[in-house]
Scaffold this motif. Structure first.
Motif, PDB file in Angstrom:
ATOM      1  N   VAL A 193       0.855  -1.189   0.000  1.00 15.53           N
ATOM      2  CA  VAL A 193       0.000   0.000   0.000  1.00 15.53           C
ATOM      3  C   VAL A 193       0.889   1.235   0.000  1.00 15.53           C
ATOM      4  N   LEU A 194       0.774   2.044  -1.042  1.00 13.18           N
ATOM      5  CA  LEU A 194       1.429   3.359  -1.060  1.00 13.18           C
ATOM      6  C   LEU A 194       0.385   4.370  -0.593  1.00 13.18           C
ATOM      7  N   PHE A 195       0.558   4.858   0.615  1.00 17.91           N
ATOM      8  CA  PHE A 195      -0.466   5.726   1.211  1.00 17.91           C
ATOM      9  C   PHE A 195      -0.070   7.189   1.063  1.00 17.91           C
ATOM     10  N   GLY A 196      -0.960   7.956   0.457  1.00 17.52           N
ATOM     11  CA  GLY A 196      -0.705   9.377   0.227  1.00 17.52           C
ATOM     12  C   GLY A 196      -0.509   9.634  -1.254  1.00 17.52           C
ATOM     13  N   LYS A 197      -1.609   9.753  -1.990  1.00 14.32           N
ATOM     14  CA  LYS A 197      -1.526   9.870  -3.450  1.00 14.32           C
ATOM     15  C   LYS A 197      -0.711  11.082  -3.887  1.00 14.32           C
ATOM     16  N   ALA A 198      -0.934  12.213  -3.246  1.00 13.44           N
ATOM     17  CA  ALA A 198      -0.222  13.427  -3.649  1.00 13.44           C
ATOM     18  C   ALA A 198       1.283  13.275  -3.444  1.00 13.44           C
ATOM     19  N   PHE A 199       1.667  12.659  -2.326  1.00 10.42           N
ATOM     20  CA  PHE A 199       3.095  12.498  -2.029  1.00 10.42           C
ATOM     21  C   PHE A 199       3.761  11.563  -3.031  1.00 10.42           C
ATOM     22  N   TRP A 200       3.093  10.461  -3.374  1.00 15.27           N
ATOM     23  CA  TRP A 200       3.689   9.444  -4.236  1.00 15.27           C
ATOM     24  C   TRP A 200       3.385   9.654  -5.717  1.00 15.27           C
ATOM     25  N   GLU A 201       2.633  10.699  -6.063  1.00  8.39           N
ATOM     26  CA  GLU A 201       2.254  10.939  -7.455  1.00  8.39           C
ATOM     27  C   GLU A 201       3.446  10.991  -8.409  1.00  8.39           C
ATOM     28  N   PRO A 202       4.600  11.583  -8.035  1.00 12.86           N
ATOM     29  CA  PRO A 202       5.735  11.622  -8.969  1.00 12.86           C
ATOM     30  C   PRO A 202       6.217  10.252  -9.429  1.00 12.86           C
ATOM     31  N   LEU A 203       5.854   9.194  -8.721  1.00 12.74           N
ATOM     32  CA  LEU A 203       6.269   7.856  -9.136  1.00 12.74           C
ATOM     33  C   LEU A 203       5.487   7.363 -10.356  1.00 12.74           C
ATOM     34  N   GLU A 219       2.236  -6.110 -15.047  1.00 13.59           N
ATOM     35  CA  GLU A 219       1.838  -6.966 -13.924  1.00 13.59           C
ATOM     36  C   GLU A 219       2.775  -6.851 -12.723  1.00 13.59           C
ATOM     37  N   ASP A 220       3.959  -6.276 -12.918  1.00 16.93           N
ATOM     38  CA  ASP A 220       4.866  -6.087 -11.784  1.00 16.93           C
ATOM     39  C   ASP A 220       4.272  -5.121 -10.760  1.00 16.93           C
ATOM     40  N   LEU A 221       3.327  -4.306 -11.198  1.00 17.81           N
ATOM     41  CA  LEU A 221       2.732  -3.297 -10.325  1.00 17.81           C
ATOM     42  C   LEU A 221       1.330  -3.683  -9.860  1.00 17.81           C
ATOM     43  N   ASN A 222       0.911  -4.912 -10.171  1.00 14.00           N
ATOM     44  CA  ASN A 222      -0.467  -5.316  -9.871  1.00 14.00           C
ATOM     45  C   ASN A 222      -0.790  -5.302  -8.387  1.00 14.00           C
ATOM     46  N   LEU A 223       0.196  -5.558  -7.540  1.00 17.54           N
ATOM     47  CA  LEU A 223      -0.074  -5.685  -6.110  1.00 17.54           C
ATOM     48  C   LEU A 223       0.128  -4.373  -5.350  1.00 17.54           C
ATOM     49  N   ILE A 224       0.295  -3.263  -6.090  1.00 16.74           N
ATOM     50  CA  ILE A 224       0.468  -1.965  -5.445  1.00 16.74           C
ATOM     51  C   ILE A 224      -0.867  -1.223  -5.435  1.00 16.74           C
ATOM     52  N   LEU A 225      -1.238  -0.748  -4.274  1.00 14.35           N
ATOM     53  CA  LEU A 225      -2.439   0.067  -4.139  1.00 14.35           C
ATOM     54  C   LEU A 225      -2.033   1.488  -3.776  1.00 14.35           C
ATOM     55  N   PHE A 226      -2.372   2.464  -4.645  1.00 15.69           N
ATOM     56  CA  PHE A 226      -2.221   3.883  -4.337  1.00 15.69           C
ATOM     57  C   PHE A 226      -3.528   4.353  -3.708  1.00 15.69           C
ATOM     58  N   THR A 227      -3.478   4.913  -2.520  1.00 13.81           N
ATOM     59  CA  THR A 227      -4.721   5.311  -1.875  1.00 13.81           C
ATOM     60  C   THR A 227      -4.505   6.414  -0.853  1.00 13.81           C
ATOM     61  N   ASP A 228      -5.588   7.134  -0.582  1.00 13.81           N
ATOM     62  CA  ASP A 228      -5.645   8.082   0.528  1.00 13.81           C
ATOM     63  C   ASP A 228      -6.636   7.616   1.584  1.00 13.81           C
ATOM     64  N   SER A 229      -7.216   6.449   1.385  1.00  9.86           N
ATOM     65  CA  SER A 229      -8.283   5.966   2.255  1.00  9.86           C
ATOM     66  C   SER A 229      -7.768   4.904   3.213  1.00  9.86           C
ATOM     67  N   VAL A 230      -7.899   5.167   4.507  1.00  9.46           N
ATOM     68  CA  VAL A 230      -7.515   4.166   5.510  1.00  9.46           C
ATOM     69  C   VAL A 230      -8.364   2.919   5.350  1.00  9.46           C
ATOM     70  N   GLU A 232      -9.883   1.721   2.654  1.00  6.59           N
ATOM     71  CA  GLU A 232      -9.502   0.975   1.455  1.00  6.59           C
ATOM     72  C   GLU A 232      -8.208   0.195   1.685  1.00  6.59           C
ATOM     73  N   ALA A 233      -7.252   0.820   2.353  1.00  2.18           N
ATOM     74  CA  ALA A 233      -5.982   0.151   2.648  1.00  2.18           C
ATOM     75  C   ALA A 233      -6.198  -1.065   3.540  1.00  2.18           C
ATOM     76  N   LEU A 234      -7.034  -0.929   4.564  1.00  2.00           N
ATOM     77  CA  LEU A 234      -7.297  -2.035   5.482  1.00  2.00           C
ATOM     78  C   LEU A 234      -7.998  -3.185   4.781  1.00  2.00           C
ATOM     79  N   LEU A 235      -8.975  -2.877   3.938  1.00  2.00           N
ATOM     80  CA  LEU A 235      -9.698  -3.920   3.212  1.00  2.00           C
ATOM     81  C   LEU A 235      -8.773  -4.657   2.260  1.00  2.00           C
ATOM     82  N   TYR A 236      -7.913  -3.921   1.577  1.00  2.00           N
ATOM     83  CA  TYR A 236      -6.971  -4.514   0.629  1.00  2.00           C
ATOM     84  C   TYR A 236      -6.028  -5.480   1.340  1.00  2.00           C
TER      85      TYR A 236
END
Length: 261
Positions: A193-203, A219-230, A232-236
């Protein structure tokens, strides 16, 4: 009332372990990486690394389902990032996960604090640095590493998922190490989980460029979740990490008092 804990009391040998590590600089990682040394010194270094690995195995062997949270030690309590990490730590504890961090201040403290406040298991796996990083107050268990690579292996070995909060170079190192192991199929079904969309947006442009140049596969990036939602992160993490834990922990282990377990 906040629930706090002093790791120096929880781990009786903390000061002893710390003094041993600080006093033995002849076999520090810095010296080791400077180049070849005598065969005897290289052998002694290898033995000390083995001892640190075994000590880490013994300390972390019975953590159960575990999520590692990474982020900057410089984030203050007043920051939104700190409060989000605190919420994530608490939410993961409610789901039954142990929280493991670097055990220091900032984001690490926030995640440990959230877990502790929800009566979860809060663990620190710290590293000795020239500018000493004090353990935070919200730890149930503590392990102090001398070598960076030992710490990294232990964090990957016992974690079933990573939460990458806003951080610096060290946080990026852990994130890209995870991506490398996923791409090479060294670890499988490892949610990040990459938490903080604005912070990680440059990636995002970087990843798109790498996909376009075919240096990585989509597919190397399939398991990465970009989110600002606690939530959503917990459910994932709930959906993927428990399954991963069951796949790699089919055996049950008994504790042996002789090993200090």
């Amino acid at each position: 009332m906040e629930t706090t804990a002093n790791p120096k009391k929880i781990i009786p040998n903390y000061q002893k372990q710390k003094k041993i590590i600080e006093s033995d600089q002849t076999d520090s990682e810095k010296v080791f990486l400077e180049g070849p040394r005598s065969r005897f010194r290289e052998f002694i270094f290898a033995v000390k690394v083995l001892i640190e690995f075994i000590s880490g195995f013994r300390a972390l062997h019975f953590l159960g389902p575990c999520v590692a949270v990474f982020g900057s030690a410089r984030i203050p309590e007043s920051s939104e990032h700190y409060q989000n990490a605190r919420k994530i730590g608490g939410g993961l504890a409610d789901l039954g996960f142990t929280i493991i961090t670097g055990g220091g201040p900032g984001i690490m403290e926030a995640a440990n604090r959230g877990a502790k406040e929800r009566n979860g298991v809060s663990v620190g796996c710290n590293i000795t640095l020239p500018k000493e990083q004090q353990p935070n107050r919200f730890l149930d268990k503590w392990f102090l590493c001398k070598y960076f690579f030992v710490r990294k292996v232990l964090m990957f070995k016992y974690a079933d998922a990573f939460v990458i909060m806003p951080g610096g170079i060290g946080t990026m190192d852990e994130f890209f190490e995870a991506l490398t192991l996923i791409q090479t199929r060294t670890i499988i079904n490892f949610p990040i989980v990459l938490f903080g969309k604005a912070f990680w947006e440059p990636l995002n442009p970087l990843f798109k460029s790498m996909i376009a140049e075919k240096t990585i596969a989509p597919e190397d990036l399939n398991l990465i979740l970009f989110t600002d939602s606690v939530e959503e992160a917990l459910l994932y993490i709930k959906e993927l990490a428990f399954k991963k834990h069951e796949q790699k922990r089919r055996a049950t282990f008994k504790r042996f008092k002789i090993l200090g377990e």
